[in-house]
Design a protein around this motif. Structure first.
Motif, short mmCIF file in Angstrom:
data_model
loop_
_atom_site.label_atom_id
_atom_site.label_comp_id
_atom_site.label_asym_id
_atom_site.label_seq_id
_atom_site.Cartn_x
_atom_site.Cartn_y
_atom_site.Cartn_z
N GLY A 1 4.92 17.06 4.39
CA GLY A 1 5.89 16.50 5.32
C GLY A 1 5.92 14.99 5.28
N VAL A 2 4.77 14.35 5.16
CA VAL A 2 4.73 12.90 5.08
C VAL A 2 5.45 12.41 3.83
CG1 VAL A 2 3.22 10.89 4.80
CG2 VAL A 2 2.65 12.65 6.47
N ALA A 3 5.27 13.13 2.72
CA ALA A 3 5.98 12.75 1.49
C ALA A 3 7.49 12.84 1.69
CB ALA A 3 5.52 13.65 0.34
N ARG A 4 7.97 13.89 2.37
CA ARG A 4 9.41 14.02 2.64
C ARG A 4 9.89 12.90 3.55
NH1 ARG A 4 7.96 19.42 3.43
NH2 ARG A 4 8.15 19.15 5.69
N ILE A 5 9.09 12.56 4.54
CA ILE A 5 9.48 11.50 5.47
C ILE A 5 9.56 10.16 4.76
CG2 ILE A 5 8.68 10.18 7.49
CD1 ILE A 5 7.53 12.92 8.52
N ALA A 6 8.62 9.88 3.89
CA ALA A 6 8.65 8.62 3.13
C ALA A 6 9.93 8.51 2.31
CB ALA A 6 7.42 8.53 2.22
N ALA A 7 10.29 9.61 1.67
CA ALA A 7 11.51 9.60 0.85
C ALA A 7 12.75 9.47 1.74
CB ALA A 7 11.58 10.87 0.02
N ASP B 1 12.91 5.98 3.21
CA ASP B 1 12.91 4.96 2.16
C ASP B 1 11.92 3.84 2.47
OD1 ASP B 1 13.67 3.81 -0.24
OD2 ASP B 1 15.29 2.63 0.66
N VAL B 2 10.69 4.25 2.80
CA VAL B 2 9.60 3.29 3.01
C VAL B 2 8.36 3.78 2.28
CG1 VAL B 2 10.36 2.37 5.24
CG2 VAL B 2 8.97 4.44 5.18
N ILE C 1 2.27 3.05 6.82
CA ILE C 1 3.66 2.73 6.50
C ILE C 1 3.76 1.23 6.22
CG2 ILE C 1 6.03 2.83 7.35
CD1 ILE C 1 4.84 4.97 9.43
N VAL C 2 4.33 0.88 5.08
CA VAL C 2 4.45 -0.52 4.68
C VAL C 2 5.85 -1.02 5.01
CG1 VAL C 2 4.20 -2.16 2.77
CG2 VAL C 2 2.79 -0.09 2.84
N VAL C 3 5.94 -2.13 5.72
CA VAL C 3 7.24 -2.66 6.15
C VAL C 3 7.31 -4.16 5.88
CG1 VAL C 3 7.59 -0.92 7.95
CG2 VAL C 3 6.41 -3.06 8.50
N ASP C 4 8.55 -4.65 5.88
CA ASP C 4 8.82 -6.09 5.78
C ASP C 4 9.10 -6.59 7.20
OD1 ASP C 4 9.73 -8.64 5.36
OD2 ASP C 4 11.30 -8.09 3.92
N ARG C 5 8.17 -7.36 7.76
CA ARG C 5 8.33 -7.84 9.13
C ARG C 5 9.59 -8.68 9.32
NH1 ARG C 5 2.82 -9.55 8.59
NH2 ARG C 5 1.33 -8.25 9.74
N ALA C 6 10.04 -9.33 8.26
CA ALA C 6 11.21 -10.22 8.36
C ALA C 6 12.53 -9.49 8.24
CB ALA C 6 11.12 -11.31 7.29
N ASP C 7 12.49 -8.19 7.98
CA ASP C 7 13.72 -7.42 7.76
C ASP C 7 13.87 -6.38 8.86
OD1 ASP C 7 15.81 -5.87 6.93
OD2 ASP C 7 14.96 -5.36 4.97
N PRO C 8 14.82 -6.57 9.78
CA PRO C 8 15.00 -5.60 10.87
C PRO C 8 15.24 -4.18 10.37
CG PRO C 8 16.24 -7.60 11.33
CD PRO C 8 15.74 -7.73 9.91
N ALA C 9 15.95 -4.04 9.24
CA ALA C 9 16.20 -2.70 8.71
C ALA C 9 14.90 -2.04 8.27
CB ALA C 9 17.19 -2.78 7.55
N SER C 10 14.03 -2.81 7.61
CA SER C 10 12.74 -2.27 7.18
C SER C 10 11.89 -1.87 8.37
CB SER C 10 12.00 -3.32 6.33
OG SER C 10 10.72 -2.85 5.97
N LEU C 11 11.89 -2.70 9.43
CA LEU C 11 11.13 -2.36 10.63
C LEU C 11 11.66 -1.08 11.27
CD1 LEU C 11 10.73 -5.88 12.27
CD2 LEU C 11 8.98 -4.55 11.09
N GLU C 12 12.95 -0.96 11.32
CA GLU C 12 13.55 0.24 11.91
C GLU C 12 13.19 1.48 11.10
OE1 GLU C 12 15.41 2.95 14.19
OE2 GLU C 12 14.92 0.87 14.69
N GLN C 13 13.26 1.37 9.77
CA GLN C 13 12.89 2.51 8.92
C GLN C 13 11.42 2.88 9.11
OE1 GLN C 13 14.18 0.45 5.39
NE2 GLN C 13 15.80 1.94 4.99
#
Length: 466
Positions: A363-369, A372-373, A390-402
């Motif tokens: 399930g985690v693999a499906r969620i990652a796909a 898109d994180v 979960i790896v995110v870009d703090r400067a990108d609101p879209a990445s944080l939301e994902q």
């Protein structure tokens, strides 16, 4: 109200050196290691050295209506130690004495600021063993371990912190000192108040002394590594190990993302082409070799492409160290992925029944796909407690939301599989909403009622847990 009278009282009680107001020191004590959790600016940081000092701080703060946020080493991963604006941060770092080690009763009595590894080494020299070993054991404190009911890599066989806490000394919001529990091997008098405070994350009282149970030191363990072409196969192996009644002293999983991150962070010759690696150990003395052989057969039956045993204690320690490097290696991975200091981690901590581990990993693999994180998975496979990171870009609101969407979907999946929103890191700020979903409205009301009975003014660690 001016802060000066409170600061004057604190200095009179503790001394000038134990009352810190320098802005740089205040900023340093704003938060623990949980990424993306809110933190306020404290009014002051205090460093009492004993229970009397803690009592003085609590009574002074109560008189002025100022909240108190307890902190240990700030290695927590759920925001439980994060300051709130205008609070007194009470750090127990100066309360770091091992008060007693009794090899006959097999107990240790310690102040809360004692480092986990320091205690483990001290009791080991007397032929004893303190099993809880969180990944941060070289820096995290016993008080923080108790406050969050920390786990670790040996929990699969030996259990989490609460199994070893026999008694506590706790300063209540009234300034009274409560002693719970006992020093005896058995004892059932009254309500189990000790367990009430273990895992309470500083919301019910401030722990000033801990009486811990110890075990005889186990014999040197034997270690093996099993390599898998899918994380689900590794999960199947874990279920098989449990079904056969085996009790490894350690059973850890690292996925490919972590293997590659660790190898980039500190080259150790790990198999970075593998989808998953299981690290297992047995410490049952003369039976260890037999147990290890049985573990190997289960892994092979589950589809392991390679299984090999550590040749000596040095190689076994290196494998264990590789597991301990998982989080800092992922921090380095995030920094490489998003430069200029923008890489961040959202660390999950979900535990499911062992039989549901393969479903969780899939399930985690499906969620990652789907989100898109990048998500790396590491954790204590033997007790179903995994840490998707979960790896995110703090400067990108879209990445944080994902990233936040992935976090919530993992939480939802864990509960659907019959699991819990936290296996060992605690609730803190990060999982308050998910705790409410897990325990339901009646459970939330009971939590509020207990907290209100002990801390009617909401003095301790406000905003945490619920």
């Amino acid at each position: 109200m001016s802060a000066t009278p409170l600061l004057d009282e604190l200095r009179a009680a503790l001394g000038e050196a134990a009352v810190l107001t320098d802005p740089d020191l205040l900023r340093m004590h704003q938060r623990d290691e949980a990424d993306l959790c809110a933190a306020g600016m404290p009014l002051v940081v205090v460093r009492p050295r004993d229970t009397a000092g803690v009592v003085a701080v609590v009574r002074a703060a109560a008189r002025h209506g100022v909240p108190v946020v307890p902190q240990g080493a700030r290695t927590g991963l759920a925001g439980a130690a994060n300051a709130v604006d205008g609070a007194v941060v009470l750090t127990t770092s100066a309360m770091d004495a091992i008060l007693e080690i009794d090899p006959v009763s097999r107990i240790a009595v310690v102040q809360p600021g004692v480092i986990n590894a320091t205690l483990a080494g001290a009791v080991r020299r007397q032929g004893l063993y303190y099993p809880p070993d969180p990944g941060s054991w070289e820096s995290s404190t016993i008080g923080g371990n108790v406050a969050t009911n920390a786990g670790g890599m040996c929990c699969v066989k030996y259990g989490v912190t609460t199994e070893y806490v026999l008694g506590l000394e706790v300063v209540l919001a009234s300034g009274e000192v409560l002693r719970t529990g006992r020093r005896t091997a058995k004892g059932v008098a009254g309500y189990d108040l000790t367990r009430l405070f273990v895992g309470s994350e500083g919301t019910l009282g401030i722990i000033t002394e801990v009486t811990l149970a110890l075990r005889p030191a186990p014999e040197e363990s034997l270690t093996l590594v099993a390599v898998f072409e899918s994380t689900a196969d590794a999960g199947t192996a874990v279920a098989g190990i449990a079904a056969q009644g085996l009790s490894p002293s350690l059973l850890e999983l690292l996925d490919r993302t972590h293997l590659q991150a660790i190898e980039a962070y500190q080259p150790m010759g790990l198999r970075t082409d593998a989808e998953a690696l299981l690290l297992a150990a047995a410490d049952t003395g003369p039976r260890a070799a037999e147990d290890l052989a049985r573990l190997e057969k289960v892994c092979e039956a589950a589809g392991a492409s390679e299984v090999y045993a550590a040749t000596d204690a040095v190689e076994a320690a290196a494998l264990l160290q590789a597991r301990r490097l998982a989080y800092p290696a992922m921090e380095a991975f995030a920094a490489r992925s998003y430069p200029a200091g923008n890489g961040g981690l959202i660390l999950d901590d979900v535990a499911v029944p062992r039989g549901a581990l393969a479903a969780l990993l899939d399930g985690v693999a499906r969620i990652a796909a789907g989100c898109d994180v990048p998500i790396g998975v590491v954790g204590h496979a033997g007790d179903g407690n995994m840490h998707p990171i979960i790896v995110v870009d703090r400067a990108d609101p879209a990445s944080l939301e994902q990233g936040r969407r992935a976090f919530d979907e993992i939480m939802r999946l864990g509960l659907e599989l019959g699991g819990t929103c936290t296996g060992e890191h605690g609730v803190g700020l990060l999982k308050r909403d998910w705790l409410a979903r897990e325990i339901g409205p009646v459970g939330v009301r009971v939590h509020h009622a207990i907290a209100a009975a002990l801390d009617p003014d909401g003095l301790f660690n406000p905003g945490k847990v619920f």
